[in-house]
Write an enzyme that holds these catalytic residues in place. Structure first.
Site, mmCIF file in Angstrom:
data_model
loop_
_atom_site.group_PDB
_atom_site.id
_atom_site.type_symbol
_atom_site.label_atom_id
_atom_site.label_comp_id
_atom_site.label_asym_id
_atom_site.label_seq_id
_atom_site.Cartn_x
_atom_site.Cartn_y
_atom_site.Cartn_z
ATOM 1 N N CYS A 77 5.926 0.149 7.216
ATOM 2 C CA CYS A 77 5.867 0.625 6.154
ATOM 3 C C CYS A 77 6.625 1.170 4.940
ATOM 4 O O CYS A 77 7.858 1.298 5.555
ATOM 5 C CB CYS A 77 5.508 2.112 6.869
ATOM 6 N N LEU A 78 6.654 1.966 4.180
ATOM 7 C CA LEU A 78 7.959 2.072 3.048
ATOM 8 C C LEU A 78 7.764 3.342 3.373
ATOM 9 O O LEU A 78 9.759 3.449 3.584
ATOM 10 C CB LEU A 78 7.148 2.613 1.617
ATOM 11 N N GLY B 88 0.793 -1.250 -0.312
ATOM 12 C CA GLY B 88 -0.114 0.245 -0.300
ATOM 13 C C GLY B 88 0.660 0.820 0.078
ATOM 14 O O GLY B 88 2.352 1.452 0.601
ATOM 15 N N HIS C 182 -3.588 1.077 7.934
ATOM 16 C CA HIS C 182 -2.257 2.137 7.774
ATOM 17 C C HIS C 182 -2.781 2.451 7.114
ATOM 18 O O HIS C 182 -2.059 3.801 7.601
ATOM 19 C CB HIS C 182 -2.133 0.691 7.405
ATOM 20 N N GLU C 183 -3.043 2.683 5.362
ATOM 21 C CA GLU C 183 -2.869 3.574 4.909
ATOM 22 C C GLU C 183 -4.330 4.818 4.409
ATOM 23 O O GLU C 183 -3.546 6.132 4.703
ATOM 24 C CB GLU C 183 -3.477 3.354 2.979
ATOM 25 N N HIS D 89 -2.192 7.416 7.029
ATOM 26 C CA HIS D 89 -1.314 8.265 6.477
ATOM 27 C C HIS D 89 -2.200 9.586 6.016
ATOM 28 O O HIS D 89 -1.407 10.593 6.483
ATOM 29 C CB HIS D 89 -0.181 7.796 5.118
ATOM 30 N N GLN E 156 3.223 10.053 1.202
ATOM 31 C CA GLN E 156 4.036 8.841 1.360
ATOM 32 C C GLN E 156 5.461 9.293 0.405
ATOM 33 O O GLN E 156 6.676 9.379 0.217
ATOM 34 C CB GLN E 156 4.453 7.759 0.762
HETATM 35 NI NI NI Z 1 2.494 2.988 5.460
#
Ligand code: NI
Length: 164
Positions: free
Chosen positions: A88-89, A46, A130-131, A134, A51
């Protein structure tokens, strides 16, 4: 399509509130395509627009057989509980344990502005939660009840290599 740079923890953009998308134009389509490419290249499941430095309410999620785009998403219903590892990226080389609902129903628009609903369980439900966080400037690290130690992380990486 282009790959965009993924911002990491500590960058203040990741802690800002994202604005709703109001223009369903080529600019949005390019953003979504770039986010998909960036996520795939980084092996993520995701990715949220902040991000890649864009403060708009846009998320992409890889369901395995397809990648869905969620513009102005919101959670309609949630149920049950799951407890598991999350990464998470934007938080490279770390994982933490986070409790999430086990089933989540979201509504969102696609790149043309059409509303749709999607229901996800397990990993997909976790990913939606999670997304979407953000978009409100939150990282899972704030919600994790425990982060893995460096040793635990190395052990996890060894196991993953063996499975591959
Ligand atoms: Ni993330």
């Amino acid at each position: 399509m282009a790959t965009r740079k993924i911002l990491t923890e500590g960058n203040p953009t990741l802690n800002k509130l994202c604005r709703p998308v109001t223009a369903f134009d080529d600019h949005l389509a390019t953003l979504i395509d770039d986010m998909k490419q960036t996520m795939v290249q980084a092996n993520g499941v995701g990715l949220a627009a902040p991000q890649v430095g864009v403060l708009r309410r846009v998320v992409v999620v890889d369901l395995g057989d397809e990648i869905i785009e969620l513009v102005n998403p919101r959670i309609l219903e949630q149920e049950g509980e799951q407890d598991g590892l999350e990464g998470c990226l934007s938080v490279p080389e770390r994982y933490g344990l986070v409790k999430r609902p086990n089933r989540v129903k979201v509504e969102a628009q696609d790149r043309h502005g059409e509303w749709y609903e999607y229901e996800g369980e397990g990993l997909i439900a976790r990913c939606f939660c999670h997304e979407l966080e953000h978009l409100d400037g939150h990282l899972y690290t704030e919600r994790a009840y425990r982060m893995l130690t460096d040793e635990e992380y190395q052990e996890l990486m060894r196991q993953n290599e063996e499975e591959e």
